[in-house]
Design a protein around this motif. Structure first.
Motif, short mmCIF file in Angstrom:
data_model
loop_
_atom_site.label_atom_id
_atom_site.label_comp_id
_atom_site.label_asym_id
_atom_site.label_seq_id
_atom_site.Cartn_x
_atom_site.Cartn_y
_atom_site.Cartn_z
N UNK A 79 0.82 -1.21 0.00
CA UNK A 79 0.00 0.00 0.00
C UNK A 79 0.86 1.26 0.00
N UNK A 80 1.92 1.25 0.79
CA UNK A 80 2.81 2.43 0.86
C UNK A 80 3.42 2.72 -0.50
N UNK A 81 3.82 1.67 -1.20
CA UNK A 81 4.43 1.90 -2.51
C UNK A 81 3.41 2.38 -3.53
N UNK A 82 2.30 1.68 -3.66
CA UNK A 82 1.34 2.03 -4.70
C UNK A 82 0.61 3.34 -4.43
N UNK A 83 0.50 3.74 -3.18
CA UNK A 83 -0.10 5.04 -2.87
C UNK A 83 0.85 6.17 -3.24
N UNK A 84 2.14 5.90 -3.22
CA UNK A 84 3.12 6.94 -3.56
C UNK A 84 3.15 8.08 -2.57
N UNK A 105 8.67 5.32 -0.12
CA UNK A 105 9.17 4.06 -0.65
C UNK A 105 9.43 4.27 -2.14
N UNK A 106 10.70 4.28 -2.51
CA UNK A 106 11.08 4.59 -3.89
C UNK A 106 11.27 3.36 -4.75
N UNK A 107 11.34 2.19 -4.14
CA UNK A 107 11.47 0.96 -4.92
C UNK A 107 10.87 -0.21 -4.15
N UNK A 108 10.19 -1.08 -4.87
CA UNK A 108 9.67 -2.34 -4.34
C UNK A 108 9.81 -3.35 -5.46
N UNK A 109 10.64 -4.35 -5.23
CA UNK A 109 10.95 -5.35 -6.26
C UNK A 109 10.64 -6.74 -5.73
N UNK A 110 10.11 -7.58 -6.60
CA UNK A 110 9.81 -8.96 -6.26
C UNK A 110 10.66 -9.87 -7.13
N UNK A 111 11.09 -10.99 -6.58
CA UNK A 111 11.82 -11.97 -7.39
C UNK A 111 11.59 -13.36 -6.81
#
Length: 136
Positions: A79-84, A105-111
């Motif tokens: 939520x923090x990332x997508x809300x910007x 939150x300037x980056x959120x990466x999944x792997x």
């Protein structure tokens, strides 16, 4: 001060009502920086660079990586990332203190590997004054 366990360094995000520990973080890195302001001129002693103290912009950055373990904290991160929008964060460093303030939150990466778990990496950048509270 004795050696500290890395797992005891906590990253907490405010979810609207409480500070919630970001679950599953395996690695965390906290960095403080201050830009330098160069005031060197042709009359600087010995042509050595001169810097203006207290004039640069300060910043605090945090990176972390781990795996998802807790649905509530996963939702807070997502939520923090997508809300910007800015989010209040609290970083606890054992036997040192805590840092609290607004972050983006300037980056959120999944792997993930086909034979392993899904992991994530996140980056938080300070977005205002950060307060420090010493361990008492």
């Amino acid at each position: 001060m004795t050696a500290q366990k890395g797992k005891d360094m906590l990253v907490k995000l405010h979810n609207g009502s409480i500070y919630e520990t970001v679950a599953g973080l395996r690695a965390k890195q906290l960095a403080f920086n201050e830009e330098s302001v160069d005031i060197t001129d042709s009359e600087s002693s010995g042509r050595w660079r001169e810097l203006l103290g207290g004039a640069g912009v300060r910043r605090c950055g945090l990176t972390g990586s781990g795996l998802f373990k807790d649905q509530a904290s996963d939702e807070t991160v997502r939520s923090a990332f997508f809300a910007g929008s800015l989010i209040e964060a609290q970083i606890i460093i054992p036997d040192f203190g805590s840092l609290t303030g607004p972050f983006l939150m300037t980056a959120l990466e999944y792997s993930g590997q086909h034979n392993g778990e899904v992991t994530f990496d996140l980056t938080l950048e300070s977005a205002g004054a950060i307060s420090f509270g010493a361990v008492s």
